[in-house]
Design a protein around this motif. Structure first.
Motif, PDB file in Angstrom:
ATOM      1  N   LEU A   1      -1.504  -1.824   3.087  1.00 48.79           N
ATOM      2  CA  LEU A   1      -0.990  -2.226   1.776  1.00 48.79           C
ATOM      3  C   LEU A   1      -1.082  -3.737   1.578  1.00 48.79           C
ATOM      4  O   LEU A   1      -0.990  -4.229   0.458  1.00 48.79           O
ATOM      5  N   GLY A   2      -1.257  -4.465   2.667  1.00 48.63           N
ATOM      6  CA  GLY A   2      -1.472  -5.907   2.596  1.00 48.63           C
ATOM      7  C   GLY A   2      -2.936  -6.295   2.710  1.00 48.63           C
ATOM      8  O   GLY A   2      -3.249  -7.451   2.999  1.00 48.63           O
ATOM      9  N   LEU A   3      -3.826  -5.339   2.469  1.00 48.06           N
ATOM     10  CA  LEU A   3      -5.264  -5.561   2.649  1.00 48.06           C
ATOM     11  C   LEU A   3      -5.752  -6.823   1.960  1.00 48.06           C
ATOM     12  O   LEU A   3      -6.472  -7.629   2.554  1.00 48.06           O
ATOM     13  N   SER A   4      -5.360  -7.045   0.707  1.00 48.24           N
ATOM     14  CA  SER A   4      -5.911  -8.144  -0.088  1.00 48.24           C
ATOM     15  C   SER A   4      -4.983  -9.350  -0.179  1.00 48.24           C
ATOM     16  O   SER A   4      -5.208 -10.242  -1.001  1.00 48.24           O
ATOM     17  N   ILE A   5      -3.955  -9.388   0.652  1.00 54.20           N
ATOM     18  CA  ILE A   5      -2.990 -10.492   0.644  1.00 54.20           C
ATOM     19  C   ILE A   5      -3.351 -11.483   1.749  1.00 54.20           C
ATOM     20  O   ILE A   5      -3.717 -11.073   2.851  1.00 54.20           O
ATOM     21  N   PRO A   6      -3.270 -12.791   1.491  1.00 55.95           N
ATOM     22  CA  PRO A   6      -3.666 -13.776   2.500  1.00 55.95           C
ATOM     23  C   PRO A   6      -2.944 -13.598   3.831  1.00 55.95           C
ATOM     24  O   PRO A   6      -1.776 -13.190   3.870  1.00 55.95           O
ATOM     25  N   VAL A   7      -3.642 -13.918   4.903  1.00 57.00           N
ATOM     26  CA  VAL A   7      -3.092 -13.772   6.256  1.00 57.00           C
ATOM     27  C   VAL A   7      -1.813 -14.583   6.417  1.00 57.00           C
ATOM     28  O   VAL A   7      -0.847 -14.126   7.037  1.00 57.00           O
ATOM     29  N   GLU A   8      -1.771 -15.775   5.816  1.00 55.34           N
ATOM     30  CA  GLU A   8      -0.604 -16.638   5.976  1.00 55.34           C
ATOM     31  C   GLU A   8       0.636 -16.082   5.286  1.00 55.34           C
ATOM     32  O   GLU A   8       1.746 -16.565   5.520  1.00 55.34           O
ATOM     33  N   LEU A   9       0.446 -15.065   4.442  1.00 56.23           N
ATOM     34  CA  LEU A   9       1.588 -14.406   3.800  1.00 56.23           C
ATOM     35  C   LEU A   9       1.867 -13.035   4.417  1.00 56.23           C
ATOM     36  O   LEU A   9       2.660 -12.264   3.885  1.00 56.23           O
ATOM     37  N   GLY A  10       1.209 -12.735   5.527  1.00 54.52           N
ATOM     38  CA  GLY A  10       1.459 -11.483   6.224  1.00 54.52           C
ATOM     39  C   GLY A  10       0.462 -10.386   5.954  1.00 54.52           C
ATOM     40  O   GLY A  10       0.624  -9.264   6.460  1.00 54.52           O
ATOM     41  N   GLY A  11      -0.576 -10.668   5.166  1.00 56.71           N
ATOM     42  CA  GLY A  11      -1.562  -9.651   4.838  1.00 56.71           C
ATOM     43  C   GLY A  11      -2.797  -9.737   5.713  1.00 56.71           C
ATOM     44  O   GLY A  11      -2.839 -10.447   6.716  1.00 56.71           O
ATOM     45  N   MET A  12      -3.826  -8.981   5.313  1.00 60.18           N
ATOM     46  CA  MET A  12      -5.081  -8.952   6.064  1.00 60.18           C
ATOM     47  C   MET A  12      -6.106  -9.936   5.528  1.00 60.18           C
ATOM     48  O   MET A  12      -7.124 -10.184   6.165  1.00 60.18           O
ATOM     49  N   GLY A  13      -5.862 -10.468   4.329  1.00 57.82           N
ATOM     50  CA  GLY A  13      -6.743 -11.498   3.782  1.00 57.82           C
ATOM     51  C   GLY A  13      -8.131 -11.022   3.412  1.00 57.82           C
ATOM     52  O   GLY A  13      -9.090 -11.795   3.451  1.00 57.82           O
ATOM     53  N   ALA A  14      -8.277  -9.752   3.033  1.00 54.77           N
ATOM     54  CA  ALA A  14      -9.596  -9.223   2.698  1.00 54.77           C
ATOM     55  C   ALA A  14     -10.131  -9.855   1.423  1.00 54.77           C
ATOM     56  O   ALA A  14      -9.411 -10.042   0.448  1.00 54.77           O
ATOM     57  N   SER A  15     -11.410 -10.175   1.441  1.00 59.16           N
ATOM     58  CA  SER A  15     -12.093 -10.627   0.233  1.00 59.16           C
ATOM     59  C   SER A  15     -12.396  -9.429  -0.654  1.00 59.16           C
ATOM     60  O   SER A  15     -12.187  -8.269  -0.268  1.00 59.16           O
ATOM     61  N   LEU A  16     -12.912  -9.696  -1.842  1.00 58.74           N
ATOM     62  CA  LEU A  16     -13.290  -8.605  -2.742  1.00 58.74           C
ATOM     63  C   LEU A  16     -14.328  -7.707  -2.083  1.00 58.74           C
ATOM     64  O   LEU A  16     -14.231  -6.477  -2.146  1.00 58.74           O
ATOM     65  N   LEU A  17     -15.326  -8.277  -1.438  1.00 58.36           N
ATOM     66  CA  LEU A  17     -16.351  -7.476  -0.776  1.00 58.36           C
ATOM     67  C   LEU A  17     -15.750  -6.641   0.344  1.00 58.36           C
ATOM     68  O   LEU A  17     -16.061  -5.450   0.486  1.00 58.36           O
ATOM     69  N   GLU A  18     -14.893  -7.245   1.138  1.00 60.06           N
ATOM     70  CA  GLU A  18     -14.262  -6.493   2.227  1.00 60.06           C
ATOM     71  C   GLU A  18     -13.391  -5.365   1.705  1.00 60.06           C
ATOM     72  O   GLU A  18     -13.329  -4.283   2.299  1.00 60.06           O
ATOM     73  N   MET A  19     -12.732  -5.584   0.580  1.00 63.56           N
ATOM     74  CA  MET A  19     -11.924  -4.529  -0.016  1.00 63.56           C
ATOM     75  C   MET A  19     -12.811  -3.376  -0.479  1.00 63.56           C
ATOM     76  O   MET A  19     -12.460  -2.203  -0.314  1.00 63.56           O
TER      77      MET A  19
ATOM     78  N   GLU B   1       4.600 -16.493  -4.024  1.00 66.48           N
ATOM     79  CA  GLU B   1       4.629 -16.343  -2.566  1.00 66.48           C
ATOM     80  C   GLU B   1       5.572 -15.233  -2.105  1.00 66.48           C
ATOM     81  O   GLU B   1       5.198 -14.374  -1.302  1.00 66.48           O
ATOM     82  N   GLY B   2       6.800 -15.222  -2.603  1.00 65.14           N
ATOM     83  CA  GLY B   2       7.760 -14.214  -2.172  1.00 65.14           C
ATOM     84  C   GLY B   2       7.325 -12.804  -2.557  1.00 65.14           C
ATOM     85  O   GLY B   2       7.474 -11.860  -1.777  1.00 65.14           O
ATOM     86  N   PHE B   3       6.791 -12.663  -3.762  1.00 64.69           N
ATOM     87  CA  PHE B   3       6.314 -11.368  -4.244  1.00 64.69           C
ATOM     88  C   PHE B   3       5.201 -10.847  -3.340  1.00 64.69           C
ATOM     89  O   PHE B   3       5.190  -9.670  -2.948  1.00 64.69           O
ATOM     90  N   LEU B   4       4.257 -11.723  -2.987  1.00 66.65           N
ATOM     91  CA  LEU B   4       3.138 -11.315  -2.141  1.00 66.65           C
ATOM     92  C   LEU B   4       3.591 -11.007  -0.715  1.00 66.65           C
ATOM     93  O   LEU B   4       3.091 -10.070  -0.083  1.00 66.65           O
ATOM     94  N   ARG B   5       4.541 -11.763  -0.212  1.00 67.16           N
ATOM     95  CA  ARG B   5       5.070 -11.459   1.127  1.00 67.16           C
ATOM     96  C   ARG B   5       5.741 -10.084   1.149  1.00 67.16           C
ATOM     97  O   ARG B   5       5.576  -9.311   2.099  1.00 67.16           O
ATOM     98  N   ASP B   6       6.484  -9.780   0.102  1.00 67.05           N
ATOM     99  CA  ASP B   6       7.132  -8.468   0.030  1.00 67.05           C
ATOM    100  C   ASP B   6       6.094  -7.351  -0.073  1.00 67.05           C
ATOM    101  O   ASP B   6       6.266  -6.274   0.513  1.00 67.05           O
ATOM    102  N   ALA B   7       5.016  -7.603  -0.803  1.00 69.06           N
ATOM    103  CA  ALA B   7       3.963  -6.597  -0.921  1.00 69.06           C
ATOM    104  C   ALA B   7       3.252  -6.406   0.417  1.00 69.06           C
ATOM    105  O   ALA B   7       2.925  -5.273   0.808  1.00 69.06           O
ATOM    106  N   ALA B   8       3.009  -7.499   1.139  1.00 72.86           N
ATOM    107  CA  ALA B   8       2.353  -7.392   2.444  1.00 72.86           C
ATOM    108  C   ALA B   8       3.197  -6.599   3.424  1.00 72.86           C
ATOM    109  O   ALA B   8       2.673  -5.861   4.272  1.00 72.86           O
ATOM    110  N   ALA B   9       4.520  -6.729   3.308  1.00 72.67           N
ATOM    111  CA  ALA B   9       5.431  -6.017   4.202  1.00 72.67           C
ATOM    112  C   ALA B   9       5.684  -4.586   3.754  1.00 72.67           C
ATOM    113  O   ALA B   9       6.369  -3.826   4.454  1.00 72.67           O
ATOM    114  N   GLY B  10       5.144  -4.209   2.602  1.00 69.57           N
ATOM    115  CA  GLY B  10       5.339  -2.851   2.095  1.00 69.57           C
ATOM    116  C   GLY B  10       6.628  -2.660   1.336  1.00 69.57           C
ATOM    117  O   GLY B  10       6.959  -1.534   0.953  1.00 69.57           O
ATOM    118  N   ARG B  11       7.354  -3.744   1.090  1.00 67.85           N
ATOM    119  CA  ARG B  11       8.600  -3.620   0.320  1.00 67.85           C
ATOM    120  C   ARG B  11       8.329  -3.474  -1.172  1.00 67.85           C
ATOM    121  O   ARG B  11       9.157  -2.950  -1.912  1.00 67.85           O
TER     122      ARG B  11
END
Length: 428
Positions: A50-68, A109-119
């Motif tokens: 669920l954090g596929l497209s969220i930056p690594v520094e915010l807890g996600g995987m940091g996938a680019s559009l192509l990687e997604m 930032e907070g919204f994206l961190r919550d999304a990366a964590a699945g909240r």
């Protein structure tokens, strides 16, 4: 054909593959019963998908559009409905993430961190009867103290069964600026939202993309993240909606078709048909269709990731380029499925065959916005320099101007952001 992938892309592909193989074990039952795959979302949450497209520094995987696109194609090979549903989360979240990375939206930032964590599970649910391409709305906003009240009917509410927040659109007749199309984000549990169980379709049944009503739903001013004149194309939406969504939709439908191809290949090998020239010809045609789709998707992703797509091109031309990968991929997927069914023969015609689900799911692609009629109208008129509608061009978009001037000040500590840069507003 074997794919040329980086180590990082291969890692993302392997994760999507593990999830897809798990989801495939229950996809047919969810499809038959038209039930939403809640357990698949738990698995994606646990795996960090669920954090596929969220930056690594915010807890996600940091996938680019192509990687997604690569990941979503593979996920759809196992369960097209889950892949299409989660696209409504990972794609718009990725759009927001690019704005945060560029320093335009530090408050996300907070919204994206919550999304990366699945909240937070996000969804984009804006479609209406007759209004699917984001130029007008039959849902109306009425101004009240501190915000608005929204009233209207929506269709294709994909992820409405599980999302915590969603974005949608409505029309506001501004007394000073004229009719505006307004986009906003609200919690799924807002008072006045009623989901109607209308989803009884041929394919993509487990998405449970039900209709819903907005009845005097409170929309605070802080929830509005963009607006544009009614009846216009818009450069900001190239950056934040069309540029991301179209290639990912194409990848999902391509993945569905390739899931059927995987089944067909196993059948051919089991029956020892692989030496037959007619069988080889079918697989050759499938390879050409699949690789052509991937090539167009990759080209689009490179144009988008370079920034040139939404900063350099006239908006209508950029729209046409955004719609092209979706159009090519979904129509090639239909052709692939026809070939699969022809070679599969009588075995493929039984409802007990796994091909039945893939066959129906792929058929949703050509009617998914931009549908084939809309796409061909856009391509033809753009090629002949015919203006379809007025446009808010890149030089009129505060967001894109901010990106042009500030791409190197990504999330600076305490960076000052102008009112113009805040055109998209905060998300709550």
């Amino acid at each position: 054909m074997d794919r040329c992938l980086t180590d990082r892309q291969r890692t993302i592909l392997e994760l999507a593959g593990r999830l897809a193989d798990d989801f495939a074990s229950r996809a047919a039952q969810h499809d038959r019963e038209a039930t939403f795959p809640f357990e698949n979302y738990e698995a994606m949450r646990a795996a960090g998908y669920l954090g596929l497209s969220i930056p690594v520094e915010l807890g996600g995987m940091g996938a680019s559009l192509l990687e997604m696109c690569i990941a979503q194609e593979r996920l759809a090979m196992g369960d097209p409905s889950t892949a299409l549903a989660v696209t409504m989360h990972v794609s718009p979240i990725g759009q927001l993430a690019t704005l945060w990375q560029a320093g335009v939206r530090p408050e996300l930032e907070g919204f994206l961190r919550d999304a990366a964590a699945g909240r937070i599970v996000y969804a984009s649910m804006a479609a209406e009867p007759g209004n699917s391409i984001l130029t007008d709305s039959s849902t109306l906003l009425t101004k009240v103290d501190g915000g608005f009240r929204a009233n209207g009917k929506k269709i294709f509410g994909t992820e409405s069964a599980i999302c915590s927040h969603f974005s949608t659109m409505a029309r506001y007749d501004d007394p000073e600026r004229g009719p505006r199309l307004v986009f906003f984000v609200i919690p799924r549990d807002s008072e006045g939202i009623t989901i109607n169980q209308t989803w009884d379709t041929l394919g993509m049944r487990a998405t449970q993309s039900n209709d819903f009503m907005l009845t005097n739903v409170w929309v605070p001013e802080s929830a509005i993240f963009h607006s544009l004149p009614v009846g216009h194309f818009d450069a900001t939406l190239i950056k934040t909606v069309w540029g991301w969504s179209m290639p990912v939709f194409g990848s999902v439908y391509l993945g569905a078709a390739l899931g059927a191809v995987k089944w067909l290949k196993n059948m051919v090998l089991q029956r020892k048909w692989h030496e037959r020239p007619d069988v080889q010809r079918v697989f050759a045609e499938i390879e050409v269709l699949a690789e052509t789709s991937r090539g167009v998707i990759r080209s689009h992703c490179e144009d988008y990731m370079s920034g040139r797509l939404y900063t350099d091109l006239p908006v209508q031309s950029a729209m046409a380029k955004c719609v092209l990968p979706k159009y090519v991929a979904v129509n090639n997927s239909v052709k692939i499925m026809d070939l699969v069914m022809q070679l599969g023969g009588g075995t493929a015609y039984y409802k007990r065959s796994p091909l039945e689900m893939y066959y129906r799911d792929v058929r949703a692609g050509p009617v998914h916005p931009y549908n084939n009629f809309e796409a061909m109208d856009l391509f033809g008129k753009t090629a002949l320099d015919i203006t379809i509608r007025p446009a808010v061009e890149a030089d009129q978009s505060p967001v894109i101007q901010a990106l042009r001037g500030g791409n190197n000040r990504q999330h600076q500590e305490g960076a000052q952001v102008s009112d113009a840069e805040r055109e998209l507003g905060p998300v709550h």
